[in-house]
Enzyme design. Structure first.
Site, PDB file in Angstrom:
ATOM      1  N   TRP A  54     -17.692   6.998  56.305  1.00  0.00           N
ATOM      2  CA  TRP A  54     -16.371   6.393  56.103  1.00  0.00           C
ATOM      3  C   TRP A  54     -15.306   7.093  56.928  1.00  0.00           C
ATOM      4  O   TRP A  54     -15.273   8.324  57.009  1.00  0.00           O
ATOM      5  CB  TRP A  54     -15.986   6.516  54.623  1.00  0.00           C
ATOM      6  CG  TRP A  54     -14.540   6.300  54.374  1.00  0.00           C
ATOM      7  CD1 TRP A  54     -13.556   7.255  54.363  1.00  0.00           C
ATOM      8  CD2 TRP A  54     -13.887   5.047  54.133  1.00  0.00           C
ATOM      9  NE1 TRP A  54     -12.338   6.669  54.111  1.00  0.00           N
ATOM     10  CE2 TRP A  54     -12.514   5.312  53.962  1.00  0.00           C
ATOM     11  CE3 TRP A  54     -14.344   3.724  54.027  1.00  0.00           C
ATOM     12  CZ2 TRP A  54     -11.584   4.313  53.707  1.00  0.00           C
ATOM     13  CZ3 TRP A  54     -13.409   2.731  53.761  1.00  0.00           C
ATOM     14  CH2 TRP A  54     -12.047   3.030  53.607  1.00  0.00           C
ATOM     15  N   MET A  55     -14.389   6.312  57.520  1.00  0.00           N
ATOM     16  CA  MET A  55     -13.254   6.903  58.239  1.00  0.00           C
ATOM     17  C   MET A  55     -11.959   6.216  57.799  1.00  0.00           C
ATOM     18  O   MET A  55     -11.941   5.003  57.624  1.00  0.00           O
ATOM     19  CB  MET A  55     -13.446   6.696  59.740  1.00  0.00           C
ATOM     20  CG  MET A  55     -12.277   7.171  60.588  1.00  0.00           C
ATOM     21  SD  MET A  55     -12.580   6.984  62.364  1.00  0.00           S
ATOM     22  CE  MET A  55     -12.195   5.255  62.587  1.00  0.00           C
ATOM     23  N   ASN A  56     -10.883   6.995  57.606  1.00  0.00           N
ATOM     24  CA  ASN A  56      -9.557   6.370  57.571  1.00  0.00           C
ATOM     25  C   ASN A  56      -8.620   7.064  58.557  1.00  0.00           C
ATOM     26  O   ASN A  56      -9.000   7.143  59.738  1.00  0.00           O
ATOM     27  CB  ASN A  56      -9.012   6.139  56.158  1.00  0.00           C
ATOM     28  CG  ASN A  56      -8.920   7.326  55.223  1.00  0.00           C
ATOM     29  OD1 ASN A  56      -9.913   7.854  54.792  1.00  0.00           O
ATOM     30  ND2 ASN A  56      -7.713   7.722  54.864  1.00  0.00           N
ATOM     31  N   ASP A  57      -7.464   7.501  58.171  1.00  0.00           N
ATOM     32  CA  ASP A  57      -6.393   7.880  59.117  1.00  0.00           C
ATOM     33  C   ASP A  57      -6.807   8.762  60.303  1.00  0.00           C
ATOM     34  O   ASP A  57      -7.570   9.715  60.130  1.00  0.00           O
ATOM     35  CB  ASP A  57      -5.317   8.706  58.399  1.00  0.00           C
ATOM     36  CG  ASP A  57      -4.958   8.177  57.044  1.00  0.00           C
ATOM     37  OD1 ASP A  57      -5.405   7.094  56.681  1.00  0.00           O
ATOM     38  OD2 ASP A  57      -4.220   8.888  56.336  1.00  0.00           O
ATOM     39  N   GLN A  73      -9.692  11.309  58.977  1.00  0.00           N
ATOM     40  CA  GLN A  73     -10.111  11.348  57.575  1.00  0.00           C
ATOM     41  C   GLN A  73     -11.545  10.844  57.517  1.00  0.00           C
ATOM     42  O   GLN A  73     -11.839   9.719  57.938  1.00  0.00           O
ATOM     43  CB  GLN A  73      -9.195  10.458  56.725  1.00  0.00           C
ATOM     44  CG  GLN A  73      -7.818  11.041  56.521  1.00  0.00           C
ATOM     45  CD  GLN A  73      -7.867  12.237  55.599  1.00  0.00           C
ATOM     46  OE1 GLN A  73      -7.872  12.094  54.395  1.00  0.00           O
ATOM     47  NE2 GLN A  73      -7.891  13.449  56.158  1.00  0.00           N
ATOM     48  N   PHE A 113      -6.827  16.279  53.278  1.00  0.00           N
ATOM     49  CA  PHE A 113      -6.109  15.036  53.556  1.00  0.00           C
ATOM     50  C   PHE A 113      -5.466  15.085  54.948  1.00  0.00           C
ATOM     51  O   PHE A 113      -5.650  16.038  55.708  1.00  0.00           O
ATOM     52  CB  PHE A 113      -5.046  14.811  52.465  1.00  0.00           C
ATOM     53  CG  PHE A 113      -5.563  14.018  51.280  1.00  0.00           C
ATOM     54  CD1 PHE A 113      -6.917  13.920  50.995  1.00  0.00           C
ATOM     55  CD2 PHE A 113      -4.672  13.353  50.433  1.00  0.00           C
ATOM     56  CE1 PHE A 113      -7.390  13.183  49.905  1.00  0.00           C
ATOM     57  CE2 PHE A 113      -5.125  12.619  49.349  1.00  0.00           C
ATOM     58  CZ  PHE A 113      -6.481  12.521  49.083  1.00  0.00           C
ATOM     59  N   ASP A 188       0.672  14.751  54.192  1.00  0.00           N
ATOM     60  CA  ASP A 188       0.559  14.222  55.560  1.00  0.00           C
ATOM     61  C   ASP A 188       1.542  14.877  56.542  1.00  0.00           C
ATOM     62  O   ASP A 188       2.298  14.182  57.252  1.00  0.00           O
ATOM     63  CB  ASP A 188       0.749  12.693  55.565  1.00  0.00           C
ATOM     64  CG  ASP A 188      -0.188  11.982  54.596  1.00  0.00           C
ATOM     65  OD1 ASP A 188      -1.178  12.608  54.178  1.00  0.00           O
ATOM     66  OD2 ASP A 188       0.070  10.806  54.261  1.00  0.00           O
ATOM     67  N   GLU A 239       3.620   7.252  53.503  1.00  0.00           N
ATOM     68  CA  GLU A 239       2.494   8.065  53.967  1.00  0.00           C
ATOM     69  C   GLU A 239       2.597   8.279  55.482  1.00  0.00           C
ATOM     70  O   GLU A 239       3.273   7.532  56.189  1.00  0.00           O
ATOM     71  CB  GLU A 239       1.165   7.354  53.642  1.00  0.00           C
ATOM     72  CG  GLU A 239       0.969   7.122  52.150  1.00  0.00           C
ATOM     73  CD  GLU A 239      -0.418   6.602  51.775  1.00  0.00           C
ATOM     74  OE1 GLU A 239      -1.018   7.153  50.838  1.00  0.00           O
ATOM     75  OE2 GLU A 239      -0.906   5.649  52.408  1.00  0.00           O
ATOM     76  N   TRP A 324      -5.687  -0.961  53.226  1.00  0.00           N
ATOM     77  CA  TRP A 324      -6.217  -0.488  51.936  1.00  0.00           C
ATOM     78  C   TRP A 324      -6.549  -1.644  50.984  1.00  0.00           C
ATOM     79  O   TRP A 324      -7.258  -1.456  50.007  1.00  0.00           O
ATOM     80  CB  TRP A 324      -5.247   0.497  51.270  1.00  0.00           C
ATOM     81  CG  TRP A 324      -5.345   1.882  51.854  1.00  0.00           C
ATOM     82  CD1 TRP A 324      -4.379   2.559  52.537  1.00  0.00           C
ATOM     83  CD2 TRP A 324      -6.484   2.757  51.817  1.00  0.00           C
ATOM     84  NE1 TRP A 324      -4.841   3.795  52.929  1.00  0.00           N
ATOM     85  CE2 TRP A 324      -6.133   3.941  52.492  1.00  0.00           C
ATOM     86  CE3 TRP A 324      -7.773   2.655  51.288  1.00  0.00           C
ATOM     87  CZ2 TRP A 324      -7.013   5.008  52.655  1.00  0.00           C
ATOM     88  CZ3 TRP A 324      -8.647   3.720  51.441  1.00  0.00           C
ATOM     89  CH2 TRP A 324      -8.264   4.878  52.115  1.00  0.00           C
TER      90      TRP A 324
HETATM   91  C1  FRU Z   1      -3.227   7.196  54.102  1.00  0.00           C
HETATM   92  C2  FRU Z   1      -3.669   8.266  53.120  1.00  0.00           C
HETATM   93  C3  FRU Z   1      -2.869   9.541  53.311  1.00  0.00           C
HETATM   94  C4  FRU Z   1      -3.800  10.589  52.779  1.00  0.00           C
HETATM   95  C5  FRU Z   1      -5.149  10.073  53.204  1.00  0.00           C
HETATM   96  C6  FRU Z   1      -6.272  10.367  52.268  1.00  0.00           C
HETATM   97  O1  FRU Z   1      -4.195   6.241  54.355  1.00  0.00           O
HETATM   98  O2  FRU Z   1      -3.559   7.798  51.796  1.00  0.00           O
HETATM   99  O3  FRU Z   1      -1.602   9.533  52.703  1.00  0.00           O
HETATM  100  O4  FRU Z   1      -3.543  11.856  53.297  1.00  0.00           O
HETATM  101  O5  FRU Z   1      -5.015   8.673  53.335  1.00  0.00           O
HETATM  102  O6  FRU Z   1      -7.500   9.994  52.797  1.00  0.00           O
END
Ligand code: FRU
Length: 521
Positions: A54-57, A73, A113, A188, A239, A324
């Protein structure tokens, strides 16, 4: 009248490299080997994604010694969000990426985070050794245990440093370095060097506003100002902030821009990123902007931030290409999510207002093929159906008039992703309800999405980047941007143009060029 054009000349080489996409599968691809990795169904061929997991930010975007670093992330053990790590990859030019070992693992203080990274050239932190400038990561520790126990304080800022170009990291023994007793959302951090005051500035978010801090050594921080309680969109928690200076186009002025992502309440539902243009005097950021503006009107560009120290003083931006609302459900295989194309941000001034523009880095716009492009003179109600093998991994460009027009990507399965320009309402309307695999989430697949374009010239350029599971639309040199995920069950292979206006409608200079894979050797 329907005409059929075959536009495939330049794709010979390209189609040799490509394998046929399998139909909309969603299998956990546990047996991937070197030959199938990065060629899976829906794997963006020129958008960054992790090999698995999984990847996010995007995190820690920093340029050092001819190398762009991307941290992100990351949860390696599943394709849904989990205990966050910082994944790591590097690139010299965004055309080839190298995956690196995981940079930061969760620890006793919490999950890792989002945050940023700086090159501490003058070794203000003292982490440097033998004259070597450290790479310093400033990130949020999120303590799940304390959160579950009811808090109150479970997000705080910490440091880690690397002396070997981000290959290995040491967490600072003095962590956490910044705690706030009042805000449960406190995260963040984006840190940059402010040369005018010879100090580090940090901007981070505390629920419904941004907080600015100053430091001389990255370890001890003083709160210098706050921003945004009464400004901007507040449909979701704030964020992933960013703050940077940009030169205004055709003008000697310089302005500061603050980016703020919001988890919900975006213009087309769910997550989105707003921006403020203003001034920063080394202590306070002020903006006269009354109404919030969106960096991208699409559903899938979130948590984007810019590189520290990019060459030529360019502001290079990367966002997470998801939302999200449905990020955990998208039908990819053993990985989930990709990043947007890297984009160069700019500022324009019109009627005394400042607008942020974003255009993909020039590296991705090699429209050498079809030098003059194809032009169409469409009568009222007329349609063109263009057979364009390879359009599924390409950049397309054309000039259109400010008249009603339908543009759609099409494929052999009869699916389409549609973009419609309605001149009366001054809207671009995007429709992915027929674009293939869309049933995994109502918000994803059952709604139209809108982009208001109030002040376009009579003719303007449209540039569209199409990859296996996305399209990114840039109108009039990045004045308006729309980024969206698409999951067609067959690769896109054609384009449909339809004149919906009451008059003659001209499309000029339609060109297409294949974009090579960032994964092949
Ligand atoms: C944004 C967020 C950030 C947080 C991170 C957690 O997508 O919610 O605020 O640091 O993702 O994975």
């Amino acid at each position: 009248m329907n005409k059929l054009y075959i536009i495939g000349v330049l794709f010979l080489l390209f189609s040799c490299q490509r394998k046929t996409q399998s139909k909309g599968t969603n299998q956990e691809n546990s047996e991937t080997d070197a030959t199938t990795i990065y060629d899976e169904n829906y794997r963006g061929q020129y958008h960054f994604s992790p090999e698995k997991g999984w990847m996010n930010d995007p995190n820690g975007l920093v340029y050092k010694d001819s190398m762009y670093h991307l941290f992100y992330q990351y949860y390696p053990n599943a394709t849904v969000w989990g205990p966050m790590h910082w994944g790591h990859a590097t690139t010299k030019n965004f055309k080839k990426w190298e995956h690196k070992p995981i940079a930061l693992y969760p620890d006793d203080l919490g999950f890792i985070f989002s945050g940023s990274a700086v090159v501490d050239v003058e070794n203000t932190s003292g982490f440097g050794k033998d004259g070597k400038a450290p790479l310093v990561a400033i990130f949020t520790h999120h303590n799940m245990k304390i959160e579950k126990e009811g808090g109150p304080v479970y997000q705080y800022q910490s440091l880690a440093y690397s002396l070997d170009e981000g290959e290995t990291w040491t967490k600072y023994e003095g962590n956490p370095i910044l705690v706030d007793e009042k805000n449960k959302d406190f995260r963040d951090p984006k840190v940059f060097w402010h040369k005018e005051t010879k100090s580090w500035i940090m901007v981070l978010v505390a629920g419904d506003h941004a907080k600015l801090y100053r430091s001389k050594n990255l370890k001890k921080w003083d709160n210098i100002s706050d921003f945004g309680l009464e400004q901007g969109a507040h449909g979701g928690v704030w964020e992933c902030p960013d703050l940077f200076k940009l030169k205004v186009k055709d003008n000697d002025e310089e302005k500061w821009v603050m980016l703020i992502s919001i988890g919900s309440g975006g213009p087309n539902g769910g997550s989105a990123t707003q921006y403020f243009v203003g001034d920063f005097d080394g202590t306070t950021f002020t903006s006269e902007q009354k109404v919030h503006r969106w960096l991208d009107w699409g559903t899938d560009n979130y948590a984007g931030v810019t590189y520290n120290d990019a060459p030529k003083n360019e502001r290079v931006f990367i966002g997470w290409m998801s939302n999200w609302q449905y990020a955990l459900k998208t039908p990819t295989g053993n990985w989930r999510s990709a990043m947007t194309l890297p984009r160069k941000l700019g500022l324009e001034k019109k009627d005394n207002k400042y607008y942020l523009t974003s255009s993909p880095l020039k590296e991705f716009l090699e429209l050498k093929s079809m030098a003059d492009g194809l032009s169409f003179d469409l009568k009222k109600g007329e349609q063109e159906t263009l057979d364009m093998p390879g359009v599924g991994q390409s950049v397309l460009q054309f000039k259109m008039e400010k008249k009603d027009l339908k543009f759609a990507l099409t494929n052999a399965a009869g699916e389409r992703a549609t973009m419609l320009f309605d001149s009366a309402s001054k809207l671009f309307i995007f429709d992915r309800t027929q674009s293939g695999n869309h049933g995994f989430n109502y918000e994803f697949g059952n709604k139209l999405h809108y982009m208001p374009v109030d002040d376009l010239p009579d003719t303007f350029e449209v540039t569209i980047y199409v990859d296996r599971s996305s399209w990114e639309v840039f109108i009039n040199d990045g004045q308006f941007v729309f980024t969206q995920q698409l999951f067609p069950s067959e690769e896109w292979s054609g384009v449909l143009l339809e004149n919906l206006s009451g008059n003659q409608n001209q499309i000029k200079g339609l060109k297409m060029a294949a974009i090579p894979s960032i994964w092949s050797n």
